[in-house]
Design an enzyme around this catalytic site. Structure first.
Site, PDB file in Angstrom:
ATOM      1  N   SER A 252      10.587  -8.610  63.164  1.00  0.00           N
ATOM      2  CA  SER A 252      11.971  -9.073  63.308  1.00  0.00           C
ATOM      3  C   SER A 252      12.287  -9.431  64.748  1.00  0.00           C
ATOM      4  O   SER A 252      11.999  -8.639  65.650  1.00  0.00           O
ATOM      5  CB  SER A 252      12.942  -7.972  62.870  1.00  0.00           C
ATOM      6  OG  SER A 252      12.728  -7.629  61.524  1.00  0.00           O
TER       7      SER A 252
ATOM      8  N   LYS B 161      22.875  -4.384  56.904  1.00  0.00           N
ATOM      9  CA  LYS B 161      22.121  -3.958  58.086  1.00  0.00           C
ATOM     10  C   LYS B 161      23.084  -3.927  59.275  1.00  0.00           C
ATOM     11  O   LYS B 161      23.040  -4.785  60.146  1.00  0.00           O
ATOM     12  CB  LYS B 161      20.942  -4.908  58.324  1.00  0.00           C
ATOM     13  CG  LYS B 161      19.788  -4.243  59.052  1.00  0.00           C
ATOM     14  CD  LYS B 161      18.469  -4.956  58.767  1.00  0.00           C
ATOM     15  CE  LYS B 161      17.250  -4.146  59.161  1.00  0.00           C
ATOM     16  NZ  LYS B 161      17.179  -3.716  60.511  1.00  0.00           N
TER      17      LYS B 161
ATOM     18  N   ARG C 231      12.122  -2.730  50.810  1.00  0.00           N
ATOM     19  CA  ARG C 231      12.754  -2.016  51.932  1.00  0.00           C
ATOM     20  C   ARG C 231      13.654  -0.936  51.375  1.00  0.00           C
ATOM     21  O   ARG C 231      14.484  -1.201  50.504  1.00  0.00           O
ATOM     22  CB  ARG C 231      13.566  -2.991  52.794  1.00  0.00           C
ATOM     23  CG  ARG C 231      14.197  -2.309  54.009  1.00  0.00           C
ATOM     24  CD  ARG C 231      14.786  -3.302  54.995  1.00  0.00           C
ATOM     25  NE  ARG C 231      16.107  -3.773  54.613  1.00  0.00           N
ATOM     26  CZ  ARG C 231      16.783  -4.727  55.237  1.00  0.00           C
ATOM     27  NH1 ARG C 231      16.252  -5.351  56.269  1.00  0.00           N
ATOM     28  NH2 ARG C 231      17.975  -5.086  54.820  1.00  0.00           N
TER      29      ARG C 231
END
Lengths: 224, 224
Positions: free
Chosen positions: B111, B143, B41
């Site tokens: 998610s 995040k 990511r």
């Protein structure tokens, strides 16, 4: 087999500049006025938003199959939407990789701002890249990272070298109606605009004015 | 046919947190220590950079075919790299669209942070989504946009609902060695970590400590 397309007046969309109007509305009006091909570009949108935007523009072009639709950078979005092509810059996925994902039937455009960058495209197997976007001709607030300006003479030199190996050429960067003739006179196959259409109160009229200037510049080029 | 994979300790990479070490070096050490699956990511990388990063991680995993490799968001990059799977969030391309691009053989993670978001996954045709990432269990600086924390009880409830329809479940958000046992005890199939491995001076040792705590939590869950 790639589809034919007319690069004469190539609109790159800008969601922020088009606002509060939906991009698709600006595209519909601009195409009515003479835009010949459209690239959906939105560097701030998520992929989900970009897919929605691309499909909205596609719907606006449903009765204009002559207008090829390109997606900037997002190969996945282009494939899902069934767009005609993808346009990538020097920081996006490399053209050979994009071609591998696109298969043989879709269009691929590639931005070049120098002979060295054109050489990248020239070194690829024939049929990898269809179109090169040459620029910036002038610096522009819509793409502050685009590097130093080539000027019309620099654009002309790159366009000649690119056309010599069979690429379709369009010039981009700071082009508006006051400069479109000068750009068209460099011998490029088309002129790209962003702000000149996306910020116009009347995108149809803006496209007509650009087309008229492109015709004037092409005539000047033809009689040189 | 999807490949089998072990979700027990699921590492999501963070280029900035791993620096100055290359992500691939951190991954190699973490896998030696017990990480069982890896997601690349990097929301700030260009697609070109992300492809390079993914291939570097893939090379680091060349002798570990048991460790499934996922790419966050970028379906085009995953296809080009030949990654095992893609993981998408609520703002990325919708799972049904991603599945259309991926074909039947690659893994797809999604998610979810609420029952409503889980319902999106449950409403899709069977075989669209393989894994749901449940979180954030706790809020986390890696995040900041991930929404309010579920806590272990909220994660447990979502995991039970997700497992009931056949999804593999992993929990994410603020998990480190001091909390891994508590997360594992919720009954999820795996625990995701970012900072707990990417910022660790010794990622191998960090992964070992996490695995030990996961084992402890699973044992506690089994004897409840």
């Amino acid at each position: 087999m790639r589809r034919p397309f007319d690069p004469t007046l190539y609109l790159v969309t800008d969601t922020g500049l088009a606002a509060p109007r939906p991009v698709a509305d600006v595209v519909r009006a601009a195409v009515a006025g003479g835009v010949t091909t459209v690239q959906v570009r939105d560097k701030t949108a998520s992929r989900r938003e970009l897919l929605g935007l691309t499909r909205a523009v596609q719907a606006a072009l449903a009765d204009r199959p002559d207008v090829a639709l390109w997606v900037n950078d997002a190969v996945d979005v282009a494939l899902l939407a069934g767009a005609d092509g993808v346009h990538v810059g020097q920081d996006d996925l490399p053209p050979a990789e994009v071609r591998a994902l696109l298969g043989p039937d879709r269009l691929l455009g590639f931005s070049v701002s120098s002979v060295a960058e054109l050489d990248v495209a020239r070194a690829l197997p024939a049929g990898t890249v269809d179109l090169v976007g040459i620029g910036p001709v002038w610096t522009t607030p819509t793409k502050p990272d685009a590097g130093s300006a080539l000027g019309p003479d620099g654009a002309r030199a790159l366009a000649e070298a690119a056309r010599a190996v069979g690429f379709t050429t369009v010039a981009i960067g700071g082009v508006d109606a006051t400069r479109a003739a000068e750009v068209a006179a460099t011998g490029v196959d088309g002129v790209c605009v962003v702000s000149a259409v996306c910020t116009a109160p009347d995108p149809d009229a803006a496209a007509r004015a650009l087309r008229s200037e492109i015709d004037r510049g092409r005539l000047a080029q033809a009689v040189r």
